[in-house]
Design a protein around this motif. Structure first.
Motif, short mmCIF file in Angstrom:
data_model
loop_
_atom_site.label_atom_id
_atom_site.label_comp_id
_atom_site.label_asym_id
_atom_site.label_seq_id
_atom_site.Cartn_x
_atom_site.Cartn_y
_atom_site.Cartn_z
N ASN A 20 0.83 -1.21 0.00
CA ASN A 20 0.00 0.00 0.00
C ASN A 20 0.86 1.26 0.00
N GLU A 21 1.98 1.22 0.72
CA GLU A 21 2.88 2.38 0.73
C GLU A 21 3.50 2.60 -0.64
N LEU A 22 3.87 1.48 -1.29
CA LEU A 22 4.43 1.61 -2.64
C LEU A 22 3.39 2.17 -3.60
N VAL A 23 2.14 1.71 -3.47
CA VAL A 23 1.07 2.23 -4.32
C VAL A 23 0.88 3.72 -4.05
N ASP A 24 0.96 4.10 -2.77
CA ASP A 24 0.81 5.50 -2.39
C ASP A 24 1.92 6.35 -3.01
N ILE A 25 3.17 5.84 -2.96
CA ILE A 25 4.31 6.58 -3.52
C ILE A 25 4.18 6.71 -5.03
N ILE A 26 3.83 5.59 -5.65
CA ILE A 26 3.70 5.62 -7.13
C ILE A 26 2.58 6.54 -7.56
N THR A 27 1.46 6.49 -6.81
CA THR A 27 0.33 7.35 -7.16
C THR A 27 0.69 8.82 -6.98
N GLY A 28 1.41 9.12 -5.90
CA GLY A 28 1.83 10.51 -5.69
C GLY A 28 2.79 10.99 -6.74
N ALA A 29 3.71 10.10 -7.16
CA ALA A 29 4.66 10.49 -8.20
C ALA A 29 3.96 10.70 -9.54
N SER A 30 2.96 9.87 -9.81
CA SER A 30 2.22 10.00 -11.06
C SER A 30 1.41 11.29 -11.12
N SER A 31 0.94 11.72 -9.93
CA SER A 31 0.13 12.94 -9.90
C SER A 31 0.96 14.20 -10.18
N LEU A 32 2.27 14.10 -10.01
CA LEU A 32 3.16 15.24 -10.28
C LEU A 32 3.48 15.38 -11.76
N ASP A 33 3.22 14.32 -12.53
CA ASP A 33 3.55 14.39 -13.97
C ASP A 33 2.55 15.27 -14.71
#
Length: 286
Positions: free
Chosen positions: A273-286
């Motif tokens: 879940n933490e990895l999903v959270d990190i990936i989702t946050g990084a994707s939102s910055l694109d």
């Protein structure tokens, strides 16, 4: 906006997983502590069992002579008179069904006598159980029993108190007989009054000098039977406690394995879940 909502869901899910993970960790720790306690109690019981068996073996030697005396004299019981049941147990628990078995055996014997029986309870456990169903029958109770192997001195004091209840035509000592390291069996010793011994036909086989021998033989016979019953019950209880603690340790070990697997899976889910959270946050910055 959608990505931000997904990140918030992931965070809330992660928070729930963290709470669950913490609960699992605390439960796992408590089970491990229980396992340590049960293992320690098992070792203590195993150490005390040798001493208990030695005391039981010694008591059997003394009771053998008592059994031979009764076999030769052949005293008879008076079925119409009231019977005194001396039920032997102890104060301690955590030893399986040993107390409930002897209590059940005592209740069955009271029913067979149609309630024409008084009870002396030796040990708090059997007193508590018999008081629930036959409170009027329990005339005397002893506690402080089962801490150490029984000795003749304390048994003699108990017999003196039992004698103060009055004369009974029939006396039975109910106890747990040690049969092996993993089993016990509720059994009975018969004790006889002075009148029954004096009226026994086989008493003439003995050359007796004292006229009061029947009274002495009656008191000594009850004390001897009670000592043997307590020694047998003590060995049975220690053995039952060792087996109960062994089973408890095995069950705790199984639960530890179960919760360890659950803890690892929950921890892996939190990390995911933490990895999903990190990936989702990084994707939102694109």
């Amino acid at each position: 906006m959608f990505r931000l909502g997904a990140r918030q869901v992931a965070r809330s899910t992660g928070a729930r997983n963290y709470a669950t993970l913490r609960e699992i960790e605390m439960r796992l720790k408590s089970i491990k502590n229980i396992e340590k306690i049960t293992n320690t109690m098992k070792v203590v019981a195993s150490t005390r069992l040798n001493k208990a068996q030695r005391a039981m073996t010694a008591s059997r030697v003394f009771h053998k002579s008592e059994a031979e005396f009764l076999e030769n004299t052949e005293p008879e019981k008076n079925a119409e008179e009231k019977t005194l049941l001396v039920v032997v147990s102890s104060d301690k628990g955590l030893c399986g069904s040993i107390h409930s078995q002897i209590s059940k055996y005592a209740r069955k014997r009271i029913a067979e006598l149609n309630g024409n029986a008084d009870v002396v309870a030796i040990g708090d456990k059997v007193r508590q159980q018999l008081t629930r169903t036959h409170a009027d029958s329990v005339k005397l109770a002893f506690n402080g029993i089962g801490k150490e192997a029984p000795n003749f001195y304390e048994v003699a004091l108990m017999v003196d108190e039992i004698k103060k209840l009055g004369e009974y035509a029939n006396i039975e000592v109910l106890y747990n007989k040690f049969t092996s390291g993993v089993s016990f069996e509720p059994s009975t010793f018969n004790a006889y009054t002075a009148a029954a011994i004096e009226a026994a036909q086989g008493l003439s086989k003995y050359d007796l000098e004292s006229e009061d021998i029947s009274s002495t033989a009656s008191e000594f016979g009850l004390a001897n039977s009670l000592l043997s019953a307590m020694a047998e019950g003590y060995a049975s209880e220690i053995s039952a406690r060792r087996n109960a603690m062994d089973n408890a340790s095995k069950n705790a070990g199984d639960m530890i394995n179960k919760y360890t697997i659950l803890y690892n899976r929950s921890r892996q889910a939190v990390i995911t879940n933490e990895l999903v959270d990190i990936i989702t946050g990084a994707s939102s910055l694109d």
